[in-house]
Motif scaffolding. Sequence first.
Motif, PDB file in Angstrom:
ATOM      1  N   GLU A   1     -11.918   2.846   4.306  1.00 27.33           N
ATOM      2  CA  GLU A   1     -10.572   3.099   3.814  1.00 27.33           C
ATOM      3  C   GLU A   1      -9.532   3.045   4.923  1.00 27.33           C
TER       4      GLU A   1
ATOM      5  N   THR B   1      -4.069   3.077  -3.870  1.00 21.13           N
ATOM      6  CA  THR B   1      -3.623   4.214  -4.667  1.00 21.13           C
ATOM      7  C   THR B   1      -2.939   5.253  -3.790  1.00 21.13           C
ATOM      8  N   ALA B   2      -3.522   5.525  -2.630  1.00 24.31           N
ATOM      9  CA  ALA B   2      -2.935   6.506  -1.706  1.00 24.31           C
ATOM     10  C   ALA B   2      -1.549   6.080  -1.237  1.00 24.31           C
ATOM     11  N   LEU B   3      -1.334   4.769  -1.138  1.00 21.68           N
ATOM     12  CA  LEU B   3      -0.040   4.238  -0.691  1.00 21.68           C
ATOM     13  C   LEU B   3       0.947   4.090  -1.843  1.00 21.68           C
ATOM     14  N   GLY B   4       0.500   4.353  -3.064  1.00 24.08           N
ATOM     15  CA  GLY B   4       1.390   4.261  -4.217  1.00 24.08           C
ATOM     16  C   GLY B   4       1.799   2.844  -4.557  1.00 24.08           C
TER      17      GLY B   4
ATOM     18  N   GLU C   1      -9.233  -0.023  -3.337  1.00 28.04           N
ATOM     19  CA  GLU C   1      -8.509   0.633  -4.424  1.00 28.04           C
ATOM     20  C   GLU C   1      -8.020   2.014  -3.998  1.00 28.04           C
ATOM     21  N   ARG C   2      -8.859   2.758  -3.299  1.00 25.53           N
ATOM     22  CA  ARG C   2      -8.446   4.101  -2.860  1.00 25.53           C
ATOM     23  C   ARG C   2      -7.255   4.030  -1.921  1.00 25.53           C
ATOM     24  N   ALA C   3      -7.253   3.060  -1.002  1.00 25.08           N
ATOM     25  CA  ALA C   3      -6.144   2.926  -0.062  1.00 25.08           C
ATOM     26  C   ALA C   3      -4.864   2.523  -0.777  1.00 25.08           C
TER      27      ALA C   3
ATOM     28  N   ARG D   1      -6.325   0.809   4.482  1.00 31.73           N
ATOM     29  CA  ARG D   1      -4.994   1.412   4.498  1.00 31.73           C
ATOM     30  C   ARG D   1      -4.126   0.794   5.591  1.00 31.73           C
TER      31      ARG D   1
END
Length: 252
Positions: free
Chosen positions: A123, A155-158, A151-153, A127
Amino acid sequence: MKTIDLNADMGESFGPWVMGQDAALLKIVSSANIACGFHAGDADTMARTMDLALAAGVALGAHPGFADLQGFGRRRIALSAAELTNLVQYQLGAAMGMAAARGARLAHFKLHGALANMASEDEGIARTCYAAALAVQPDLRLVVMPGTALERAATALGAAQAAEIFADRTYNADGTLTDRSLPGAVIHDPQVAVRHVLGMLAAGGIVTPQGDVLQTRIDTICVHGDSAEALDIAGQLADALQGQGYTIAAPR
């Protein structure tokens, strides 16, 4: 009517050396992931590919990878966060400039090859790459492998996202792609590729070799443009999708 995006990696020729059948593929797909000159492509190829894509009404995307022409960006390279940031922004800037010169704008961003695979597992890498791209063009839609660090990165960045499955690749149990060095990692038979995709769409997620389903939305389907079978796979897949009631169109 259901809508799905069909994307292909392209613009991967270099000088007089031709890779793929981009002009024909652009009559089928709805999104083009265009090489940015590091793993493949060059300025003339990028310009020509964008002209063809715009004439066909196909959405433009940047497809950056490692600086590895000889290895086609499929060899893993360890880079610092600063180096990854510069690598992404340099390539993205080239694609944005070429698009702007044609009165166009990039719609999406998709990492290539080994860089994408590393980012799907880590991640921090994901990111760093995504933040680098969004710093240059904040409205880019990030193409992600669902259920992975990509996907997690995102999502974390919006960020806006498009969840991608692959028509011509098989998966590991965790939703990452099977290593190309392993038997069966790449699907060459168009009919097998069509069944592979339709099976995932029917199941509502990625189907692992064990038969498990990793539930996810599916926004876009990739056909790798460098394979000899790419055109046949894309054509048969488009026909099958339309037969299932799908309209092929880029995300909005």
